[in-house]
Structures are given as C-alpha cells and as structure tokens.
Scaffold this active site. Structure first.
Site, short mmCIF file in Angstrom:
data_model
loop_
_atom_site.label_atom_id
_atom_site.label_comp_id
_atom_site.label_asym_id
_atom_site.label_seq_id
_atom_site.Cartn_x
_atom_site.Cartn_y
_atom_site.Cartn_z
N GLY A 36 -13.77 -1.90 3.64
CA GLY A 36 -12.84 -1.53 2.58
C GLY A 36 -13.05 -2.32 1.30
CB SER A 56 1.07 -7.38 0.51
OG SER A 56 1.63 -6.79 -0.63
CE1 TYR A 81 -0.01 -2.23 2.75
CE2 TYR A 81 1.33 -2.79 0.85
CZ TYR A 81 0.21 -2.99 1.62
OH TYR A 81 -0.70 -3.97 1.27
CE LYS A 135 -0.57 -5.53 4.33
NZ LYS A 135 -1.87 -5.84 4.95
#
Length: 340
Positions: free
Chosen positions: A10, A124, A150, A154
C-alpha cells in the site's frame, strides 16, 4: 532484522518497505492487494535494491498466516493492513470492524503461537476524536469512539494492544498515530494510487492537475481559521516511513513494553495553503469550488511530536513544497497509478 509487513504494497507500506531495505533489514510483505497493485512490490524491490518475499494473502486467514510466520520467522511485524476510507466505513461499518479488528486479532494470535513479540502498529490521529485544542499530545484522554467506524477500529486495536501488552510482559508494541500523509518517493516510482474518487486532499489535487478531475471541492471556508479553511498537519510519506524504521530500534534495545508516538510535522497548513503550494509546484492555477462543511471536520488539528524526537530520535524533515513536488512527479509519471 527480518520484518514482516502487513499491507506492505500500500501507500505508506510501500514507502516503509523501501526505507527498511535501504537500512539493511529483510522484508516480507503480506498483502491481499485489495487496495494495492503487484507493480508496487516490483518497484519496492527496484528502489530498495534487494529482493523481498511477497505473499498475496489476507491477514484474516489464520491458517495461511500461521504458515507464513513459521516459514519466515520474522523478528518484528509492522501492521499496516486494513480498510481505510472514512466515508466508506460509515456505509459499511461491519466490514471495517471485521477486517481491521479481526485481522489484528488473528495477527496477534499467530504472533503468540510463533513467539514473535514485537509489533509496530499503524494507528491514526483519528483516535483523538473531537479534541479542539491542538497541538495533540499522546497523553490526551481518548474518546470511547471516534468520528467514524474507521477511526473507532484504530481505537479498538490500540486498546487490544494495550491489554495484550499488559498481560504479556515480554510483548512490545509501538503505536504510531500519524496525521495526514502527502507526497511520494522522490523517484516518482511509488506513490498514492487510490481506487476511484480520492478521499484525501493531495491525490485529488494532483488528479485535477493532470486533468483526471475537473476541479477540487473544498468543504467549508467559514471555519475560525485565518483563511476560513480547515488546518491539518501534513507529513511527507517518506518522513512517515522513516518514523516506522526508527520505532524498530526500540526492539533492538530490549524490552520496551508499549509506547505511543505522534508522527507529524508539529505545525498545520490550511486547505487553501496546500492548494496554493500545489499551484506553485504545478505552475498552474488549480480550479476549485467551495462546498458546505462536512460533518465531523474539526477547524484545526496538528501534532505535538516532541516525544518522538526525544525517544526515537525522529523528526519530519521535508517541507510542504517537497510534498507537493513529489506528489506531482508521481502523478505525472504515472497518470493511471500502477495500472491494472
């Protein structure tokens, strides 16, 4: 050290793999390519000047992952693999929880069974939630849930790693909370290749520059900031990659337990500042339109990075101008990304 990198093909993973190879590490990539391309692995080998082992496999597949760990016997893991689109996570929360949290549970189980005790986790700044008093520090109180599924995955994974480290005194975990990655490798050979319409500012802008998009959409210009647009901490992806390599040095020193670090520049740039910088780098105006605010966007967010500097000897070195020039070089050399 041999490093197993999940999601290594990625955007951030590929740049990190190149840095690791250049620093003399062995690299093993496990990636199901749901958000990346095989060409990225070839270019990692090219830029790193060494071979890498690559397994096209899902980290959620416990049997396959166990076989890989027993075969490769890595000394540490860097865990990037995960779905990452904020908007999509709102539409498909179960997919995000199953994939992001589920893959981490599988990974930790396999690590425990094979005696691997070191992990760097790609976290994040979304874990900070609605903190409106930047700069954000690692000791800030975290919310029970973030602004989107999302971000909440995390948060959950951070808690799982904290609990696991508490239960196993010989387990080492470094949680890296990073802010807004921008740019590409200076060669233009690897970079950000989003599927469909980009969710982030930088890839959208460069697609406007090369004619793939008509104009940029700016969400809100009435925030309490100098120019009315949101302020964020943008960090060059190569600086970010070097932050991961710096974290590995903690494992070489012995048992470090659980550590948490912000990776950012320590200062913010507004959306309009970024547009101006890209315009100057591109040598052309960038057409844009102002839209209404997006739900959940904070006026200002940037990191306090002193802890990473003090304990890891790491700090971001590249400028916003570097980020813009490198992102444009990547897009111009690869107008269709890595292709099919």
């Amino acid at each position: 050290m041999k490093i197993l990198v999940t999601g290594g093909a990625g955007y951030i993973g590929s740049h990190t793999c190149v840095v690791l190879l250049q620093q003399g590490h062995e690299v093993v990539i496990v990636d199901n390519l749901c958000n990346s391309k095989p060409a990225a692995v070839e270019r990692i080998r090219e830029l790193g000047g060494k071979d890498v082992k690559f397994y096209k496999e899902d980290v959620c597949n416990e049997t396959a992952l166990g076989e890989i760990f027993r075969r490769e016997q890595p000394g540490a893991v860097i865990h990037f693999a995960g779905l990452k689109a904020v908007g999509e996570s709102v539409e498909k929360p179960l997919e995000y929880y199953a994939n992001n949290v589920g893959s981490t549970l599988t990974l930790l189980k396999v690590m425990g069974e094979t005696g691997v005790k070191n992990i760097v986790f790609s976290s994040s700044a979304t874990v900070y939630g609605d903190v409106e008093d930047p700069p954000l520090r690692e000791d800030a109180a975290l919310p029970n849930h973030a602004n989107c599924p999302y971000g909440t995955t995390k948060l959950m994974i951070e808690q799982i790693l904290k609990d696991y480290a508490h239960a196993h005194s010989d387990f080492n975990a470094v949680l890296l909370r990073y802010f807004n990655p921008v740019g590409a490798h200076e060669s233009g050979r690897i970079g950000e290749d989003p599927s469909g319409i980009p969710n982030n500012l930088s890839p959208y802008i460069v697609q406007v520059v090369v004619g793939k998009r008509d104009k940029l959409h700016i969400f809100g210009n009435d925030y309490p900031t100098p120019d009315g647009t949101c302020i964020r901490d943008y960090i060059h992806v190569v600086d970010l990659a070097e932050g991961h390599a710096a974290a590995l040095k903690l494992f070489e020193k012995g048992n470090c337990g659980l550590r948490v670090y912000n990776l950012g520049t320590g200062r913010g740039h507004s959306v309009m500042e970024v547009v101006k910088a890209f315009s100057e780098a591109a040598g052309q105006d960038i057409p844009y339109v102002i839209e209404g605010r997006r739900a959940g966007d904070l006026p200002e967010s940037y990191a306090d990075c002193q802890k990473a500097k003090d304990e890891l000897g790491w700090e971001a070195k590249k400028t916003l101008q570097d980020m813009c020039a490198d992102a444009l070089r990547w897009q111009r050399q690869n107008p269709d990304g890595y292709g099919d």
